[in-house]
Design an enzyme around this catalytic site. Structure first.
Site, PDB file in Angstrom:
ATOM      1  N   HIS A  65       0.853  -1.187   0.000  1.00  0.00           N
ATOM      2  CA  HIS A  65       0.000   0.000   0.000  1.00  0.00           C
ATOM      3  C   HIS A  65       0.886   1.233   0.000  1.00  0.00           C
ATOM      4  O   HIS A  65       1.658   1.445   0.920  1.00  0.00           O
ATOM      5  CB  HIS A  65      -0.900   0.031   1.238  1.00  0.00           C
ATOM      6  CG  HIS A  65      -2.035  -0.927   1.153  1.00  0.00           C
ATOM      7  ND1 HIS A  65      -3.304  -0.529   0.856  1.00  0.00           N
ATOM      8  CD2 HIS A  65      -2.076  -2.266   1.297  1.00  0.00           C
ATOM      9  CE1 HIS A  65      -4.092  -1.589   0.833  1.00  0.00           C
ATOM     10  NE2 HIS A  65      -3.363  -2.656   1.098  1.00  0.00           N
ATOM     11  N   TYR A  89      -7.715  -4.065  10.989  1.00  0.00           N
ATOM     12  CA  TYR A  89      -6.712  -4.938  11.643  1.00  0.00           C
ATOM     13  C   TYR A  89      -5.402  -4.215  11.941  1.00  0.00           C
ATOM     14  O   TYR A  89      -4.586  -4.694  12.714  1.00  0.00           O
ATOM     15  CB  TYR A  89      -6.456  -6.220  10.830  1.00  0.00           C
ATOM     16  CG  TYR A  89      -5.803  -6.018   9.486  1.00  0.00           C
ATOM     17  CD1 TYR A  89      -4.452  -5.703   9.372  1.00  0.00           C
ATOM     18  CD2 TYR A  89      -6.537  -6.178   8.314  1.00  0.00           C
ATOM     19  CE1 TYR A  89      -3.856  -5.521   8.134  1.00  0.00           C
ATOM     20  CE2 TYR A  89      -5.961  -6.006   7.076  1.00  0.00           C
ATOM     21  CZ  TYR A  89      -4.615  -5.665   6.998  1.00  0.00           C
ATOM     22  OH  TYR A  89      -4.038  -5.490   5.774  1.00  0.00           O
ATOM     23  N   GLU A  90      -5.202  -3.041  11.326  1.00  0.00           N
ATOM     24  CA  GLU A  90      -3.997  -2.267  11.624  1.00  0.00           C
ATOM     25  C   GLU A  90      -4.141  -1.489  12.934  1.00  0.00           C
ATOM     26  O   GLU A  90      -3.173  -0.922  13.422  1.00  0.00           O
ATOM     27  CB  GLU A  90      -3.710  -1.274  10.487  1.00  0.00           C
ATOM     28  CG  GLU A  90      -3.342  -1.938   9.174  1.00  0.00           C
ATOM     29  CD  GLU A  90      -3.182  -0.905   8.069  1.00  0.00           C
ATOM     30  OE1 GLU A  90      -2.082  -0.332   7.970  1.00  0.00           O
ATOM     31  OE2 GLU A  90      -4.149  -0.663   7.333  1.00  0.00           O
ATOM     32  N   ALA A 117      -8.282  -6.761  -2.916  1.00  0.00           N
ATOM     33  CA  ALA A 117      -7.900  -8.151  -3.130  1.00  0.00           C
ATOM     34  C   ALA A 117      -8.824  -8.997  -2.257  1.00  0.00           C
ATOM     35  O   ALA A 117      -9.206  -8.576  -1.176  1.00  0.00           O
ATOM     36  CB  ALA A 117      -6.453  -8.355  -2.716  1.00  0.00           C
ATOM     37  N   MET A 214     -10.639  -8.289   3.837  1.00  0.00           N
ATOM     38  CA  MET A 214     -10.508  -7.575   5.122  1.00  0.00           C
ATOM     39  C   MET A 214     -10.709  -6.066   4.982  1.00  0.00           C
ATOM     40  O   MET A 214     -10.254  -5.303   5.832  1.00  0.00           O
ATOM     41  CB  MET A 214      -9.118  -7.850   5.718  1.00  0.00           C
ATOM     42  CG  MET A 214      -8.805  -9.318   5.913  1.00  0.00           C
ATOM     43  SD  MET A 214      -7.099  -9.567   6.380  1.00  0.00           S
ATOM     44  CE  MET A 214      -6.956 -11.366   6.210  1.00  0.00           C
ATOM     45  N   SER A 215     -11.382  -5.647   3.919  1.00  0.00           N
ATOM     46  CA  SER A 215     -11.498  -4.202   3.687  1.00  0.00           C
ATOM     47  C   SER A 215     -12.850  -3.863   3.064  1.00  0.00           C
ATOM     48  O   SER A 215     -13.829  -4.580   3.242  1.00  0.00           O
ATOM     49  CB  SER A 215     -10.367  -3.746   2.756  1.00  0.00           C
ATOM     50  OG  SER A 215     -10.512  -4.317   1.474  1.00  0.00           O
ATOM     51  N   ASN A 238      -6.641 -15.559  -4.553  1.00  0.00           N
ATOM     52  CA  ASN A 238      -6.395 -16.934  -4.098  1.00  0.00           C
ATOM     53  C   ASN A 238      -7.739 -17.607  -3.898  1.00  0.00           C
ATOM     54  O   ASN A 238      -8.761 -16.943  -3.796  1.00  0.00           O
ATOM     55  CB  ASN A 238      -5.618 -16.923  -2.771  1.00  0.00           C
ATOM     56  CG  ASN A 238      -6.317 -16.079  -1.712  1.00  0.00           C
ATOM     57  OD1 ASN A 238      -6.344 -14.863  -1.810  1.00  0.00           O
ATOM     58  ND2 ASN A 238      -6.890 -16.730  -0.736  1.00  0.00           N
ATOM     59  N   HIS A 248       0.529 -13.339   2.475  1.00  0.00           N
ATOM     60  CA  HIS A 248       0.306 -11.971   1.980  1.00  0.00           C
ATOM     61  C   HIS A 248       1.105 -11.748   0.686  1.00  0.00           C
ATOM     62  O   HIS A 248       0.631 -11.083  -0.235  1.00  0.00           O
ATOM     63  CB  HIS A 248       0.704 -10.959   3.051  1.00  0.00           C
ATOM     64  CG  HIS A 248       0.426  -9.532   2.660  1.00  0.00           C
ATOM     65  ND1 HIS A 248      -0.842  -9.091   2.311  1.00  0.00           N
ATOM     66  CD2 HIS A 248       1.239  -8.450   2.540  1.00  0.00           C
ATOM     67  CE1 HIS A 248      -0.793  -7.795   2.004  1.00  0.00           C
ATOM     68  NE2 HIS A 248       0.469  -7.390   2.133  1.00  0.00           N
TER      69      HIS A 248
HETATM   70  N1  HPA Z   1      -8.971 -13.942   2.999  1.00  0.00           N
HETATM   71  C1  HPA Z   1      -9.134 -12.705   3.471  1.00  0.00           C
HETATM   72  N2  HPA Z   1      -8.650 -11.643   2.858  1.00  0.00           N
HETATM   73  C2  HPA Z   1      -7.993 -11.810   1.696  1.00  0.00           C
HETATM   74  C3  HPA Z   1      -7.821 -13.092   1.153  1.00  0.00           C
HETATM   75  C4  HPA Z   1      -8.329 -14.229   1.842  1.00  0.00           C
HETATM   76  O1  HPA Z   1      -8.204 -15.373   1.420  1.00  0.00           O
HETATM   77  N3  HPA Z   1      -7.122 -12.927  -0.011  1.00  0.00           N
HETATM   78  C5  HPA Z   1      -6.921 -11.595  -0.154  1.00  0.00           C
HETATM   79  N4  HPA Z   1      -7.440 -10.919   0.871  1.00  0.00           N
END
Ligand code: HPA
Length: 276
Positions: A65, A89-90, A117, A214-215, A238, A248
Site C-alpha cells: 500500500h 486490523y492495523e 484483493a 478484510m477491507s 487466491n 500476503h
Molecule cells: N482472505 C481474506 N482476505 C484476503 C484473502 C483471503 O483469502 N485474499 C486476499 N485478501
C-alpha cells in the site's frame, strides 16, 4: 473538541490542503487495494499528495500500500485516487479508516469506485479473476458509523438495500464485455483479519458469499452514509481451501498480475459513468 468537531476539522484541513494546491472538483473517487495501483499510471496532469504530508491522515502500514492521493484526469473525468487504504486490523479507529472516503466526498466526488484483493469462495473462481461486488456481508463485528452521528455528513440510520449501484454495475458489465474481461459477480464478506480464514470459517462463508476480504465494507458504508453511488471490484487473488496455505506475498503477486486488467476496466468505466 468532541469527535464530530474533530472529524469536521480534519476533513476541512485536509481538503483545504488539497484545494490550496490543485483545483479538485472531483467527479469520481477511487480507492485502490493491495497491489492494485496500476490505474494511477494512466492519470493525466497528476498531482500526487503523499498521505504523510497531508494533515490528519492516518499512516498506511501494510506492505503493498503506497499511501498517496493522486488527483487528475482519467477518461475525461476529474478523479481522486487513494493509492493505499487503512484496515481495522492495523488498529485504526473507525474515523481514521473512512477518512479517505470523507475527504473524496468533500472534494466533490459523487461516485466511489472501491477495489480490493479477496479470497475466492467459489469453485469456478481462478486467481486473477475480477468480481464485481453485487452486495456485501459486514462480518467485521463493527461499523464505521458507530458513535455520535454528524447529520451534516449523513443520517443516523443508513439504508443499505442497494449498497452497490445497479447502474454502475451495468456500466461495469458493458465495459468488461467491450474490452474482453470475463467479469464475475458476487457477494463480498468482510472479516476483521489479519488472520486468514480457517477451513470451518470458509465452509460457513461459502454458504452466503463468493469472496472474502478484510477491507472495502467500511468505506462502502461511509460512502452510502454520504449518499455516494458505489461500485466495488474485487480481484480474486487466491482460492482458500483446507489444503492450501495463503500468504500476503502470494496475495500481492496475484493482485499485481491483475492490476493492468483492472486498470483498463476502471478507465473504461470512469469514461462511461454519469456523474451528475
Ligand atoms: N482472505 C481474506 N482476505 C484476503 C484473502 C483471503 O483469502 N485474499 C486476499 N485478501
Amino acid at each position: 473538541m468532541d469527535l464530530i468537531d474533530q472529524v469536521r476539522q480534519g476533513i476541512k484541513d485536509a481538503s483545504r490542503y488539497i484545494t490550496d494546491r490543485v483545483e479538485a472538483d472531483l467527479d469520481i473517487g477511487i480507492i485502490l487495494g493491495s497491489g492494485l495501483g496500476a490505474v494511477v499510471d494512466a492519470v493525466e496532469d497528476a498531482a500526487v499528495f503523499p498521505y504523510s504530508e497531508m494533515p490528519h491522515f492516518p499512516k498506511s502500514t501494510v506492505e503493498g500500500h503506497k499511501g498517496n492521493l493522486v488527483i487528475g484526469e482519467l477518461g475525461g473525468k476529474r478523479v481522486g485516487i487513494m493509492q493505499g487504504r487503512f484496515h481495522y486490523y492495523e488498529g485504526y479507529t473507525a474515523t481514521g479508516i473512512v477518512f479517505p472516503v470523507r475527504l473524496l466526498k468533500a472534494l466533490g466526488a459523487k461516485v466511489l469506485i472501491v477495489t480490493c484483493a479477496a479470497g475466492g469462495l467459489r469453485a469456478d473462481f481462478r486467481p486473477g479473476d475480477i468480481m464485481a461486488i453485487t452486495d456485501h456481508i459486514n462480518f467485521l463485528g463493527t461499523n464505521p458509523l458507530v458513535g455520535s452521528n454528524d447529520e451534516e455528513l449523513g443520517p443516523r440510520f443508513v439504508d443499505m438495500a442497494e449498497a452497490y449501484n445497479r447502474e454502475l454495475l451495468g456500466v461495469a458489465r458493458q465495459q468488461a464485455l467491450a474490452i474482453g474481461v470475463d467479469l464475475q459477480e458476487g457477494v463480498y464478506i468482510a472479516v476483521l483479519g489479519p488472520s486468514y480464514e480457517t477451513p470451518a470459517e470458509i465452509k460457513l462463508f461459502t454458504t452466503y458469499a463468493d469472496a472474502v476480504g478484510m477491507s472495502t465494507v467500511p468505506e462502502v458504508i461511509a460512502a452510502r452514509h454520504m449518499g455516494m453511488r458505489v461500485l466495488g471490484l474485487a480481484v480474486i487473488t487466491n482460492t482458500p481451501g483446507a489444503e492450501q496455505v495463503i500468504s500476503h506475498d502470494e496475495v500481492l503477486v496475484a493482485a499485481q498480475r491483475s492490476s493492468e486488467k483492472l486498470s483498463r476496466l476502471i478507465i473504461n468505466i470512469v469514461g462511461q459513468s454519469t456523474v451528475e
